[in-house]
Design a protein around this motif. Structure first.
Motif, PDB file in Angstrom:
ATOM      1  N   GLN A  55       0.906  -1.095   0.082  1.00  0.00           N
ATOM      2  CA  GLN A  55       0.034  -0.132   0.118  1.00  0.00           C
ATOM      3  C   GLN A  55       0.938   1.274   0.097  1.00  0.00           C
ATOM      4  N   ILE A  56       2.274   1.270  -0.017  1.00  0.00           N
ATOM      5  CA  ILE A  56       2.879   2.214   0.184  1.00  0.00           C
ATOM      6  C   ILE A  56       3.063   3.131  -1.363  1.00  0.00           C
ATOM      7  N   THR A  57       3.694   2.544  -2.267  1.00  0.00           N
ATOM      8  CA  THR A  57       4.081   3.477  -3.414  1.00  0.00           C
ATOM      9  C   THR A  57       3.630   2.859  -4.724  1.00  0.00           C
ATOM     10  N   TYR A  58       3.039   3.732  -5.538  1.00  0.00           N
ATOM     11  CA  TYR A  58       2.671   3.215  -6.942  1.00  0.00           C
ATOM     12  C   TYR A  58       3.348   3.977  -7.798  1.00  0.00           C
ATOM     13  N   LEU A  59       3.770   2.975  -8.655  1.00  0.00           N
ATOM     14  CA  LEU A  59       4.705   3.559  -9.756  1.00  0.00           C
ATOM     15  C   LEU A  59       4.453   2.953 -11.343  1.00  0.00           C
ATOM     16  N   HIS A  68       3.215   8.374  -3.461  1.00  0.00           N
ATOM     17  CA  HIS A  68       3.374   7.626  -2.252  1.00  0.00           C
ATOM     18  C   HIS A  68       2.099   7.788  -1.476  1.00  0.00           C
ATOM     19  N   ARG A  69       1.482   6.760  -1.114  1.00  0.00           N
ATOM     20  CA  ARG A  69       0.202   6.598  -0.563  1.00  0.00           C
ATOM     21  C   ARG A  69      -0.694   7.496  -1.286  1.00  0.00           C
ATOM     22  N   GLY A  70      -0.561   7.398  -2.610  1.00  0.00           N
ATOM     23  CA  GLY A  70      -1.694   8.245  -3.266  1.00  0.00           C
ATOM     24  C   GLY A  70      -1.312   9.611  -3.959  1.00  0.00           C
ATOM     25  N   TYR A  91       3.471   5.835   8.053  1.00  0.00           N
ATOM     26  CA  TYR A  91       2.190   5.556   8.749  1.00  0.00           C
ATOM     27  C   TYR A  91       1.078   5.481   7.609  1.00  0.00           C
ATOM     28  N   GLY A  92       1.155   6.043   6.498  1.00  0.00           N
ATOM     29  CA  GLY A  92       0.209   5.894   5.386  1.00  0.00           C
ATOM     30  C   GLY A  92      -0.708   7.085   5.364  1.00  0.00           C
TER      31      GLY A  92
END
Ligand code: ACO
Length: 432
Positions: A55-59, A68-70, A91-92
């Motif tokens: 759930q941390i990083t979308y690439l 990062h976190r959206g 921590y999100g």
């Protein structure tokens, strides 16, 4: 859309579940394939393998997206600073004012490195690789904080907040200590009232009778450099952290393994290679055009360092941000760096050249990060340790995901054995 894929092997069909991420990323779940068919999925180097859900990083490398976190990296770089992004990654959520203050206090209270640990550092030859020293010092942390590093997920998660703050804050302090040690300068203690980046610069650059005075442009540049490295999905060192952590190894041990993985020139060491390339172009009196011609030969030894990326096939969003920041920082600091001119020439020439365009080779974050580090006085042999300070939040967040996953299992890939088939032991007297 179908929720199952089908794989046909030797006339038999095997249904395989399809997984879809929140951003629409698609995967075929092959976990049950071996038990059902005897086949494993082969993917040398894991280039097409999802090793975890995260759930941390979308690439999205094809479209140059990093979040990062959206939150898009360009917004974070514009509005935020390293400590806030460290909190977000770990921590999100973005911290509220109280959470931000408490996190900052925890980092400040845990900035100093124990006297005995200083002796460990002094045991190294001054010529030692800074990355080797950093990895060893972080590997020593469990000896000083055994209560936070019990190699038991349940126990270690109870003290996670403190362990995370120790890791982030002390990695920064240790890097400054390594710099001082190699320069033959006495260590400088962290100051409680200084923000994270200024405290680092204070520990690096205070000299006897002359305390370091914060320069806003330098602080800003350092913040940017660190935050752009905060996390980058399942790269070599982060995957190493997850792999080591999956054995229930504690946070510090897992981060130390990640730092070792980061040290290689194909990973964290690439920014050094870029600076060496720019320097040699400068020393040879080339404006970059001769080097571009050589880089097109296809030889691995003549590559245009800082160009191309294993995942980004369009542009590296971090490179755009740091490239723009380079101009601002150097102008504000009144630095006229000939290497920046060469870098710009190379970039402009390559972006017009069919060789680079057709292969979708664009500048990556390392193309300009070295110039910024040089501008703020970081010596080249320390570049990768700066990357490690920045990447610490990503390592910590990924370790936490592994440790908190009730369904997690130890990382244990398989292989296709291609060595000799069974043969009998040959006594020494009968060997050729
Ligand atoms: N300069 C010149 N040609 C290049 C370069 C380059 N930097 N990168 C790739 N190519 C060419 C290759 O020769 C190949 O050409 P071909 O199709 O004619 O054989 C084609 O582009 C594809 O190259 P690959 O090696 O398949 O690309 P891959 O995705 O495997 O490699 C890598 C990515 C390792 C980053 C590569 O582009 C490279 O070596 N770049 C320079 C080193 C660098 O900057 N690394 C930092 C990465 S960012 C980071 O780690 C933080």
């Amino acid at each position: 859309m179908s929720t199952t894929a089908s794989l046909k092997i030797e006339d038999k069909e095997y249904p395989l579940p399809i997984m879809i991420g929140t951003e629409g990323e698609k995967a075929v779940d092959t976990r049950a394939l071996r038990a059902a068919s005897g086949y494993i999925a082969y993917d040398q180097g894991y280039g097409n393998t999802g090793s975890c859900e995260s759930q941390i990083t979308y690439l999205d490398g094809d479209n140059g997206i990093l979040r990062h976190r959206g939150y898009p990296i360009d917004q974070l770089a514009h509005y935020s600073e390293f400590v806030e992004i460290a909190y977000l990654v770990i921590y999100g959520e973005l911290p509220n004012a109280t959470q931000r203050r408490d996190f900052g206090l925890l980092l400040r209270r845990n900035a100093a490195v124990e006297m005995q640990m200083q002796k460990i550092l002094e045991g190294f030859p001054t010529s030692a690789s800074p990355m080797a020293m950093l990895a060893a010092m972080v590997a020593a942390l469990p000896a000083y904080y055994p209560e936070l590093a019990s190699n038991n997920f349940e126990k270690d998660l109870k003290s996670f907040d403190l362990a995370a703050a120790i890791a982030i804050s002390k990695i920064r302090t240790i890097v400054a200590m390594i710099y001082r040690y190699q320069k033959g300068l006495p260590f400088v203690f962290p100051k409680y009232d200084l923000p994270f980046c200024d405290n680092f610069l204070h520990m690096m650059y205070t000299i006897p009778y002359q305390e370091y005075q914060p320069v806003p442009e330098v602080t800003k540049a350092l913040n940017l450099l660190l935050l752009l490295h905060a996390d980058h999905e399942q790269n070599c060192s982060t995957s190493t952290v997850r792999m080591v952590g999956s054995s229930q190894a504690n946070l510090f041990t897992s981060i130390s393994a990640g730092i070792s993985a980061l040290s290689g020139p194909l990973h964290g060491g690439a920014n050094v290679a870029v600076m060496q390339m720019l320097q040699s172009i400068h020393d040879e009196g080339d404006d970059g055009s001769r080097f571009i011609a050589a880089a097109k030969s296809g030889s691995k030894t003549n590559r245009l360092m800082g160009f191309g990326h294993a995942v980004y096939r369009n542009f590296d969003p971090r490179a755009k941000i740091i490239g723009d920041a380079c101009d601002t920082v150097l102008t504000r600091l009144g630095i006229d760096d000939p290497l920046l001119k060469i870098a710009k020439n190379l970039e402009q020439a390559a972006l017009k050249d069919d060789y680079f365009v057709s292969r979708r080779l664009y500048p990556n974050v390392d193309f300009y990060s070295g110039i910024i580090m040089r501008a703020i006085g970081i010596p080249m042999n320390m570049f990768t340790t700066m990357f490690a300070i920045g990447r610490a939040p990503g390592y910590i967040a990924n370790w936490k995901e592994v440790a908190s996953n009730p369904k997690g299992r130890i990382y244990r890939p398989r292989q296709i054995y291609v060595g000799p088939v069974k043969r009998d032991y040959v006594p020494m007297s009968q060997r050729p």
